[in-house]
Motif scaffolding. Structure first.
Motif, mmCIF file in Angstrom:
data_model
loop_
_atom_site.group_PDB
_atom_site.id
_atom_site.type_symbol
_atom_site.label_atom_id
_atom_site.label_comp_id
_atom_site.label_asym_id
_atom_site.label_seq_id
_atom_site.Cartn_x
_atom_site.Cartn_y
_atom_site.Cartn_z
ATOM 1 N N THR A 116 0.862 -1.164 0.000
ATOM 2 C CA THR A 116 0.000 0.000 0.000
ATOM 3 C C THR A 116 0.907 1.226 0.000
ATOM 4 O O THR A 116 1.743 1.379 0.881
ATOM 5 N N THR A 117 0.742 2.098 -0.981
ATOM 6 C CA THR A 117 1.625 3.241 -1.149
ATOM 7 C C THR A 117 1.000 4.553 -0.685
ATOM 8 O O THR A 117 1.690 5.428 -0.187
ATOM 9 N N TYR A 118 -0.322 4.690 -0.849
ATOM 10 C CA TYR A 118 -1.011 5.937 -0.517
ATOM 11 C C TYR A 118 -2.143 5.679 0.462
ATOM 12 O O TYR A 118 -2.724 4.599 0.481
ATOM 13 N N ILE A 119 -2.471 6.707 1.236
ATOM 14 C CA ILE A 119 -3.630 6.691 2.112
ATOM 15 C C ILE A 119 -4.596 7.743 1.581
ATOM 16 O O ILE A 119 -4.169 8.820 1.127
ATOM 17 N N HIS A 120 -5.882 7.423 1.589
ATOM 18 C CA HIS A 120 -6.910 8.297 1.023
ATOM 19 C C HIS A 120 -7.906 8.694 2.103
ATOM 20 O O HIS A 120 -8.483 7.821 2.753
ATOM 21 N N LEU A 121 -8.086 10.006 2.267
ATOM 22 C CA LEU A 121 -8.968 10.525 3.303
ATOM 23 C C LEU A 121 -10.107 11.340 2.712
ATOM 24 O O LEU A 121 -9.935 12.029 1.712
ATOM 25 N N ARG A 122 -11.237 11.245 3.389
ATOM 26 C CA ARG A 122 -12.392 12.098 3.106
ATOM 27 C C ARG A 122 -12.530 13.022 4.315
ATOM 28 O O ARG A 122 -12.160 12.669 5.422
ATOM 29 N N ASP A 123 -13.088 14.209 4.102
ATOM 30 C CA ASP A 123 -13.287 15.191 5.175
ATOM 31 C C ASP A 123 -11.974 15.508 5.887
ATOM 32 O O ASP A 123 -11.940 15.676 7.104
ATOM 33 N N ALA A 124 -10.901 15.581 5.117
ATOM 34 C CA ALA A 124 -9.585 15.842 5.687
ATOM 35 C C ALA A 124 -9.397 17.322 5.985
ATOM 36 O O ALA A 124 -9.938 18.187 5.285
ATOM 37 N N ARG A 125 -8.641 17.556 7.024
ATOM 38 C CA ARG A 125 -8.260 18.915 7.404
ATOM 39 C C ARG A 125 -6.765 18.917 7.648
ATOM 40 O O ARG A 125 -6.235 18.009 8.273
ATOM 41 N N VAL A 126 -6.095 19.944 7.148
ATOM 42 C CA VAL A 126 -4.655 20.085 7.315
ATOM 43 C C VAL A 126 -4.411 21.138 8.385
ATOM 44 O O VAL A 126 -4.976 22.232 8.331
ATOM 45 N N GLY A 130 0.163 27.516 14.251
ATOM 46 C CA GLY A 130 -0.191 28.919 14.121
ATOM 47 C C GLY A 130 -1.177 29.251 13.024
ATOM 48 O O GLY A 130 -1.407 30.411 12.727
ATOM 49 N N VAL A 131 -1.753 28.239 12.382
ATOM 50 C CA VAL A 131 -2.688 28.469 11.281
ATOM 51 C C VAL A 131 -3.975 27.718 11.582
ATOM 52 O O VAL A 131 -3.945 26.591 12.077
ATOM 53 N N SER A 132 -5.116 28.319 11.262
ATOM 54 C CA SER A 132 -6.392 27.622 11.434
ATOM 55 C C SER A 132 -6.433 26.409 10.521
ATOM 56 O O SER A 132 -5.886 26.440 9.414
ATOM 57 N N PRO A 133 -7.097 25.318 10.956
ATOM 58 C CA PRO A 133 -7.213 24.130 10.096
ATOM 59 C C PRO A 133 -7.833 24.482 8.747
ATOM 60 O O PRO A 133 -8.769 25.269 8.675
ATOM 61 N N LEU A 134 -7.270 23.908 7.694
ATOM 62 C CA LEU A 134 -7.750 24.163 6.344
ATOM 63 C C LEU A 134 -8.187 22.884 5.679
ATOM 64 O O LEU A 134 -7.509 21.872 5.822
ATOM 65 N N PRO A 135 -9.206 22.868 4.899
ATOM 66 C CA PRO A 135 -10.308 23.816 4.943
ATOM 67 C C PRO A 135 -11.207 23.495 6.131
ATOM 68 O O PRO A 135 -11.162 22.394 6.667
ATOM 69 N N VAL A 136 -12.037 24.429 6.489
ATOM 70 C CA VAL A 136 -12.916 24.254 7.645
ATOM 71 C C VAL A 136 -13.864 23.081 7.428
ATOM 72 O O VAL A 136 -14.109 22.285 8.325
ATOM 73 N N ALA A 137 -14.399 22.943 6.217
ATOM 74 C CA ALA A 137 -15.386 21.896 5.928
ATOM 75 C C ALA A 137 -14.764 20.547 5.595
ATOM 76 O O ALA A 137 -15.457 19.559 5.495
ATOM 77 N N GLY A 138 -13.468 20.463 5.396
ATOM 78 C CA GLY A 138 -12.832 19.207 5.023
ATOM 79 C C GLY A 138 -12.725 19.062 3.520
ATOM 80 O O GLY A 138 -13.395 19.756 2.761
#
Length: 169
Positions: A116-126, A130-138
């Motif tokens: 398995t090489t990649y992981i796939h996320l839904r509703d992800a937030r980065v 010092g920065v608000s999570p992006l994006p707010v909605a995922g």
């Protein structure tokens, strides 16, 4: 070759092998390159399918070069990837069944090809310091497993509602 956490690879591999659409998967928090990414793990083929639908709804490139939602454009690219991942998942399952009778050495060689090489996320937030999570909605997020330096189950930030029958404390 960069190391991939075997436990995380096992979880993601099992999710990628699922054959039904997942409405809710396990939430994860990943650390990589100074960032924290939080989201819900879904199968790779489902990620490409959902991104294809989102792309189809958002924009499509006409054969003449204009953008709208009529002819498929970028969405068609993702659709093809989703279909090839479903085929690859089925081929991996058949290969595992066929190699089950081989010695452990040969099973290990086949498993090396089934990484398995990649992981796939839904509703992800980065999340960055010092920065608000992006994006707010995922968002939909795809990341290389070899870049993940740490992980845990759960969600950061906005908590998704508990699944039916799940106890909250």
């Amino acid at each position: 070759m960069p190391q991939v956490d075997r436990a995380l690879a096992t979880v993601v591999g099992a999710i990628n092998d699922l054959t039904e659409i997942q409405d809710d998967g396990p939430g994860v928090v990943l650390t990589l390159g100074g960032l924290v990414v939080s989201g819900t793990v879904i199968p790779d083929w489902q990620w490409f399918d959902e991104v294809e639908h989102a792309a189809r709804a958002a924009f499509v490139v006409h054969t003449g070069g204009s953008i709208d939602d009529e002819h498929g454009g970028w969405a068609s690219l993702f659709e093809g990837v989703a279909e090839s991942l479903v085929q690859a998942r089925n081929e991996r399952r058949f290969a595992r069944e066929a190699t089950a009778r081989l010695s452990a050495r040969y099973q290990h060689l086949v498993a090396q090809e089934d990484r398995t090489t990649y992981i796939h996320l839904r509703d992800a937030r980065v999340i960055a310091a010092g920065v608000s999570p992006l994006p707010v909605a995922g968002m939909y997020w795809r990341g290389r497993m070899s870049e993940v330096s740490g992980w845990s189950f759960g969600h950061l930030g906005a908590e998704p509602p508990p699944a039916a029958g799940q106890c909250t404390v």
